[in-house]
Design an enzyme around this catalytic site. Structure first.
Site, PDB file in Angstrom:
ATOM      1  N   ASP A 177       2.253  30.554  17.714  1.00 26.54           N
ATOM      2  CA  ASP A 177       1.545  31.094  16.322  1.00 26.54           C
ATOM      3  C   ASP A 177       0.023  30.895  16.332  1.00 26.54           C
ATOM      4  O   ASP A 177      -0.604  30.497  17.288  1.00 26.54           O
ATOM      5  CB  ASP A 177       1.757  29.978  15.374  1.00 26.54           C
ATOM      6  CG  ASP A 177       1.726  30.571  13.805  1.00 26.54           C
ATOM      7  OD1 ASP A 177       1.560  31.691  13.605  1.00 26.54           O
ATOM      8  OD2 ASP A 177       1.427  29.523  13.021  1.00 26.54           O
ATOM      9  N   HIS A 225      -1.478  40.053  18.728  1.00 23.49           N
ATOM     10  CA  HIS A 225      -0.051  39.966  19.141  1.00 23.49           C
ATOM     11  C   HIS A 225      -0.153  40.490  20.656  1.00 23.49           C
ATOM     12  O   HIS A 225       0.675  39.883  21.401  1.00 23.49           O
ATOM     13  CB  HIS A 225       0.704  40.981  18.366  1.00 23.49           C
ATOM     14  CG  HIS A 225       1.108  40.325  17.025  1.00 23.49           C
ATOM     15  ND1 HIS A 225       1.266  39.110  16.817  1.00 23.49           N
ATOM     16  CD2 HIS A 225       1.048  41.272  15.706  1.00 23.49           C
ATOM     17  CE1 HIS A 225       1.290  39.149  15.361  1.00 23.49           C
ATOM     18  NE2 HIS A 225       0.971  40.130  14.795  1.00 23.49           N
ATOM     19  N   LEU A 268      14.460  30.078  36.119  1.00 25.70           N
ATOM     20  CA  LEU A 268      14.263  29.691  34.813  1.00 25.70           C
ATOM     21  C   LEU A 268      14.891  30.387  33.709  1.00 25.70           C
ATOM     22  O   LEU A 268      15.257  31.791  33.879  1.00 25.70           O
ATOM     23  CB  LEU A 268      12.660  30.086  34.529  1.00 25.70           C
ATOM     24  CG  LEU A 268      12.297  30.040  33.003  1.00 25.70           C
ATOM     25  CD1 LEU A 268      11.942  28.542  32.889  1.00 25.70           C
ATOM     26  CD2 LEU A 268      10.857  30.682  32.867  1.00 25.70           C
TER      27      LEU A 268
HETATM   28  C1  IPE Z   1       6.597  31.203  12.992  1.00 25.96           C
HETATM   29  O1  IPE Z   1       5.205  31.760  12.530  1.00 25.96           O
HETATM   30  C2  IPE Z   1       7.344  32.232  13.783  1.00 25.96           C
HETATM   31  C3  IPE Z   1       6.694  32.545  14.884  1.00 25.96           C
HETATM   32  C4  IPE Z   1       5.616  32.309  15.663  1.00 25.96           C
HETATM   33  C5  IPE Z   1       7.511  33.761  15.515  1.00 25.96           C
HETATM   34  P1  IPE Z   1       4.924  31.916  11.286  1.00 25.96           P
HETATM   35  O2  IPE Z   1       3.473  32.453  11.299  1.00 25.96           O
HETATM   36  O3  IPE Z   1       5.833  33.116  10.760  1.00 25.96           O
HETATM   37  O4  IPE Z   1       5.135  30.659  10.232  1.00 25.96           O
HETATM   38  P2  IPE Z   1       4.659  30.316   8.798  1.00 25.96           P
HETATM   39  O5  IPE Z   1       4.572  31.573   7.968  1.00 25.96           O
HETATM   40  O6  IPE Z   1       3.156  30.047   9.270  1.00 25.96           O
HETATM   41  O7  IPE Z   1       5.402  29.179   8.458  1.00 25.96           O
HETATM   42  C1  IPE Z   2       2.653  34.393  15.604  1.00 20.56           C
HETATM   43  O1  IPE Z   2       1.275  34.711  15.174  1.00 20.56           O
HETATM   44  C2  IPE Z   2       3.488  35.837  15.839  1.00 20.56           C
HETATM   45  C3  IPE Z   2       4.436  36.133  14.806  1.00 20.56           C
HETATM   46  C4  IPE Z   2       4.674  35.477  14.068  1.00 20.56           C
HETATM   47  C5  IPE Z   2       4.962  37.353  15.164  1.00 20.56           C
HETATM   48  P1  IPE Z   2       0.839  35.308  13.530  1.00 20.56           P
HETATM   49  O2  IPE Z   2       0.867  36.560  13.401  1.00 20.56           O
HETATM   50  O3  IPE Z   2       1.855  34.262  12.645  1.00 20.56           O
HETATM   51  O4  IPE Z   2      -0.450  34.636  13.519  1.00 20.56           O
HETATM   52  P2  IPE Z   2      -1.417  33.737  12.217  1.00 20.56           P
HETATM   53  O5  IPE Z   2      -0.284  32.690  12.107  1.00 20.56           O
HETATM   54  O6  IPE Z   2      -1.296  34.715  11.019  1.00 20.56           O
HETATM   55  O7  IPE Z   2      -2.737  33.698  12.778  1.00 20.56           O
HETATM   56 MG    MG Z   3       1.620  32.743  11.868  1.00 20.77          MG
END
Ligand code: IPE
Ligand code: IPE
Ligand code: MG
Length: 247
Positions: A18, A35, A129
């Site tokens: 995240d 991303h 792995l």
């Molecule tokens: C969790 O992150 C999902 C992934 C990293 C794929 P999110 O960014 O979607 O989670 P929330 O919304 O902060 O809970």
């Molecule tokens: C995690 O990073 C990747 C996905 C959920 C696809 P985020 O896109 O949630 O990044 P933040 O949390 O908004 O910084």
């Molecule tokens: Mg996020």
């Protein structure tokens, strides 16, 4: 830096990657740039796990709820995903990595489904792995599909209701047959599970870091693994019953 090998290595690490969006925003870049940087961090982490000798790694790449993000973001994630399937799989295969996708895969475009199927097929015999990539995944989705599967088994007379136990349920979940994660890592500062592996994390050690996923590097994985080595896992028993750490 302390490079000594930790006494106990987690046999399965599960990571919520995240913080990509915030990483990009801090650089005044569009979210997809975050991303893309996140994909590099994933590549580096996979390599580190191979180096450490961790046998199973599960990465949360896209949740069932992430489908509800703006169309442009979902589109750029799908493009990145498709590109990664084309460019990364050969390399993973050459490194003897087995790839599995867990999640509601039927929600993805046909080309992606085909790419995932081919990657799984190509790498199925690899043993260095096992890399589980959770896409379109939700812990609640997983438990529901397991319940449906078991209900079908009951209806077909393959099992009777009183015989359904934890082993049967675990085996009906998407991660089966790999063991539950020993170490969970979430980057990006939030202390929550966000519908990741709800059943499988029951006794997993939880490690949270404020580092944003694209900045997650070797030293941080090493730190998490060292932290894990210092935990005493009790599984509901007393410390005396468990003896030292990690029995
Ligand atoms: C969790 O992150 C999902 C992934 C990293 C794929 P999110 O960014 O979607 O989670 P929330 O919304 O902060 O809970
Ligand atoms: C995690 O990073 C990747 C996905 C959920 C696809 P985020 O896109 O949630 O990044 P933040 O949390 O908004 O910084
Ligand atoms: Mg996020």
């Amino acid at each position: 830096m302390n490079m000594s090998k930790p006494a106990v290595l987690p046999q399965h690490i599960a990571i919520i990657m995240d913080g990509n969006g915030r990483w990009a925003r801090r650089r005044l870049l569009p979210r997809y740039a975050g991303h893309r940087a996140g994909l590099s961090a994933a590549r580096a982490t996979i390599e580190s796990c191979v180096r450490h000798g961790v046998p199973v790694l599960t990465l949360f790449a896209f949740s069932s709820e992430n489908w509800q993000r703006p169309q442009t973001e979902v589109g750029s994630l799908m493009e990145l995903f498709l590109g990664a399937l084309e460019t990364e799989v050969q390399n993973l295969n050459a490194n003897h990595i087995r790839i599995r996708f867990i999640g509601a895969l039927d929600g993805f475009a046909a080309a992606l489904q085909e790419g995932m199927r081919r990657a799984q097929q190509l790498t199925r015999e690899n043993t260095r792995l096992t890399l589980n990539i959770a896409v379109g995944y939700g812990g609640r989705w997983d438990m529901l599909q397991a319940v449906r599967r078991l209900a079908a088994d009951v209806a077909a007379g393959r099992i009777s209701t009183p015989d359904i136990d934890e082993v049967h349920f675990s085996n009906a979940l998407a991660l089966a047959p790999v063991p539950d994660p020993d170490l969970f890592i979430r980057t990006g500062g939030e202390r929550r599970i966000s519908n990741f592996l709800l059943w499988n994390l029951a006794y997993t050690e939880l490690y949270f870091t404020d580092t944003l996923w694209p900045d997650f590097a070797d030293q941080e994985l090493d730190a998490a693994i060292r932290w894990f080595a210092g935990r005493q896992r009790r599984f509901g028993l007393t410390p005396e019953q468990r003896g030292g750490t990690h029995v």
